[in-house]
Design a protein around this motif. Structure first.
Motif, PDB file in Angstrom:
ATOM      1  N   GLU B 118       0.880  -1.055  -0.275  1.00 27.08           N
ATOM      2  CA  GLU B 118      -0.138   0.176  -0.476  1.00 27.08           C
ATOM      3  C   GLU B 118       1.560   1.643   0.326  1.00 27.08           C
ATOM      4  N   THR B 119       1.616   1.368   0.511  1.00 26.37           N
ATOM      5  CA  THR B 119       2.564   2.648   0.669  1.00 26.37           C
ATOM      6  C   THR B 119       4.109   2.236   0.605  1.00 26.37           C
ATOM      7  N   VAL B 120       4.851   1.765   0.222  1.00 28.46           N
ATOM      8  CA  VAL B 120       6.224   1.924  -0.032  1.00 28.46           C
ATOM      9  C   VAL B 120       5.962   2.270  -1.855  1.00 28.46           C
ATOM     10  N   PRO B 121       7.182   2.915  -1.833  1.00 29.79           N
ATOM     11  CA  PRO B 121       7.251   3.695  -3.924  1.00 29.79           C
ATOM     12  C   PRO B 121       8.184   3.038  -4.047  1.00 29.79           C
ATOM     13  N   ILE B 122       7.277   1.504  -4.615  1.00 31.30           N
ATOM     14  CA  ILE B 122       7.762   0.845  -5.821  1.00 31.30           C
ATOM     15  C   ILE B 122       6.696   0.244  -6.850  1.00 31.30           C
ATOM     16  N   TRP B 123       7.352   0.626  -8.022  1.00 29.70           N
ATOM     17  CA  TRP B 123       6.398   0.055  -9.268  1.00 29.70           C
ATOM     18  C   TRP B 123       6.657  -0.938  -9.999  1.00 29.70           C
ATOM     19  N   LYS B 124       5.515  -1.923 -10.193  1.00 25.04           N
ATOM     20  CA  LYS B 124       5.804  -3.385 -10.951  1.00 25.04           C
ATOM     21  C   LYS B 124       5.275  -2.931 -12.568  1.00 25.04           C
ATOM     22  N   LYS B 125       6.472  -3.514 -13.067  1.00 31.02           N
ATOM     23  CA  LYS B 125       5.710  -3.408 -15.055  1.00 31.02           C
ATOM     24  C   LYS B 125       5.936  -4.915 -14.761  1.00 31.02           C
ATOM     25  N   GLU B 126       4.810  -4.792 -15.758  1.00 35.01           N
ATOM     26  CA  GLU B 126       4.755  -6.660 -16.234  1.00 35.01           C
ATOM     27  C   GLU B 126       4.411  -6.404 -17.636  1.00 35.01           C
ATOM     28  N   HIS B 127       5.549  -7.683 -17.956  1.00 33.10           N
ATOM     29  CA  HIS B 127       6.125  -7.621 -19.343  1.00 33.10           C
ATOM     30  C   HIS B 127       4.921  -8.766 -19.706  1.00 33.10           C
ATOM     31  N   TRP B 128       4.641  -9.086 -21.438  1.00 37.76           N
ATOM     32  CA  TRP B 128       3.782  -9.937 -21.929  1.00 37.76           C
ATOM     33  C   TRP B 128       5.046 -10.071 -22.889  1.00 37.76           C
ATOM     34  N   GLU B 129       4.733 -11.275 -23.641  1.00 36.51           N
ATOM     35  CA  GLU B 129       5.094 -11.737 -25.562  1.00 36.51           C
ATOM     36  C   GLU B 129       4.937 -10.396 -25.965  1.00 36.51           C
ATOM     37  N   ASP B 130       4.211  -9.396 -26.089  1.00 36.09           N
ATOM     38  CA  ASP B 130       3.566  -8.913 -26.936  1.00 36.09           C
ATOM     39  C   ASP B 130       2.910  -7.267 -26.303  1.00 36.09           C
ATOM     40  N   GLY B 131       3.862  -6.802 -25.376  1.00 37.17           N
ATOM     41  CA  GLY B 131       3.729  -5.503 -24.600  1.00 37.17           C
ATOM     42  C   GLY B 131       3.243  -5.310 -23.257  1.00 37.17           C
ATOM     43  N   SER B 132       3.122  -4.191 -22.860  1.00 34.81           N
ATOM     44  CA  SER B 132       3.649  -4.240 -20.950  1.00 34.81           C
ATOM     45  C   SER B 132       2.945  -3.362 -20.680  1.00 34.81           C
ATOM     46  N   TYR B 133       3.049  -2.880 -19.184  1.00 33.65           N
ATOM     47  CA  TYR B 133       1.784  -2.199 -18.670  1.00 33.65           C
ATOM     48  C   TYR B 133       2.486  -1.639 -17.114  1.00 33.65           C
ATOM     49  N   TRP B 134       1.910  -0.513 -16.746  1.00 38.33           N
ATOM     50  CA  TRP B 134       2.381  -0.774 -15.178  1.00 38.33           C
ATOM     51  C   TRP B 134       1.567  -1.096 -15.108  1.00 38.33           C
TER      52      TRP B 134
END
Lengths: 78, 139
Positions: B118-134
C-alpha cells in the motif's frame, strides 16, 4: 529549477517541460492542479501522491526551491 | 539492530534474510516469499521490472518494520525487495519476522507485506510477449 522525480507511469505521462514548473511557494494541491491541467492523463489514474523530501505530502504543504519533489503514482510493489 | 530493510538489484538470499532474524529469545520465525508468477488476468507474463524510489522506499519500509517491533511485539524484522528485471519463479520480496511466540510472527509478517503493497514507493511493470503495462496504475 527544482528536480521533480517521476516514477512508474508518471514518467510516461510527463515531458521535459515538467522541470519548468516553478514550485517555490506552491502548495502541493496547487501543484496537482497544474499537473492535471498540463497532463490530463494524470486524472485518468487511480490517483497519485506527491512526496516532498521523501515524505508523502498533503495538499496544504508548501513546497520550496531545493525540496526533493516526487510524483508517486499508485504503488505496486511486492 | 532489530530492523533490516533493503532494496537489491541482485537476487535475494532466502538464507541471508532468515539468518538476519534468528534470535536466541525467539521461538518462531515467519517468512513470506513473494515470487513472480507466469500469468496475470488471463495473460501470459514473461517477466517483471521493478522501479524503486530507493531512498523513500527504505524509509517507508523502516516505518513498517519499526511498527512491528514497537507495537506488535516482534523481535527482529527484515524486509528485502528486488529492483530491476525479475523472471518467472524468481523472488521479488522476502519478509522475515522473529518473535517469542508464533502469533506475533504471523501477524507482523502479514502486516509487513500488506502495508508494503500500500505505501512503499515501488512499481511493477508487467511484461508479456506483445507488450507491457504498469500494474495498478489505472482504475
Amino acid at each position: 529549477m527544482t528536480d521533480i522525480f517521476c516514477f512508474g507511469i508518471a514518467k510516461d505521462i510527463v515531458d521535459q517541460d515538467i522541470h519548468q514548473i516553478a514550485i517555490d511557494g506552491l502548495s502541493v494541491g496547487d501543484f496537482r492542479g497544474i499537473l492535471n491541467t498540463k497532463y490530463p492523463a494524470f486524472t485518468e489514474l487511480k490517483g497519485y501522491m506527491i512526496a516532498v523530501n521523501q515524505v508523502y505530502a498533503k495538499d496544504d504543504v508548501i513546497m520550496t526551491a531545493g525540496d526533493e519533489i516526487a510524483i508517486i503514482p499508485p504503488v505496486s510493489g511486492g | 539492530m532489530a530492523t533490516n530493510v533493503y532494496i537489491s538489484p541482485e537476487p535475494l538470499s532466502l538464507d541471508g534474510v532468515y539468518q538476519s532474524v534468528v534470535d536466541e529469545a525467539c521461538g518462531g520465525i515467519c517468512l513470506f516469499v513473494g515470487t513472480v508468477r507466469n500469468h496475470n488476468k488471463g495473460k501470459a507474463v514473461t517477466h517483471l521490472d521493478f522501479e524503486t524510489y530507493d531512498a523513500m522506499a527504505v524509509k517507508e519500509m523502516e516505518k513498517i518494520a519499526a511498527h512491528c517491533i514497537e507495537t506488535l511485539g516482534a523481535k527482529k524484522v527484515t524486509m528485502a525487495h528486488r529492483s530491476g528485471r525479475v523472471g518467472i519463479t524468481e523472488i521479488a520480496v522476502i519478509i522475515a519476522v522473529s518473535s517469542v511466540h508464533r502469533d506475533v510472527a504471523f501477524q507482523a509478517c502479514q502486516y509487513c507485506i500488506d502495508t508494503l503493497k500500500e505505501t512503499v514507493p515501488i512499481w511493477k511493470k508487467e511484461h508479456w510477449e506483445d507488450g507491457s503495462y504498469w500494474v495498478g496504475a489505472r482504475p
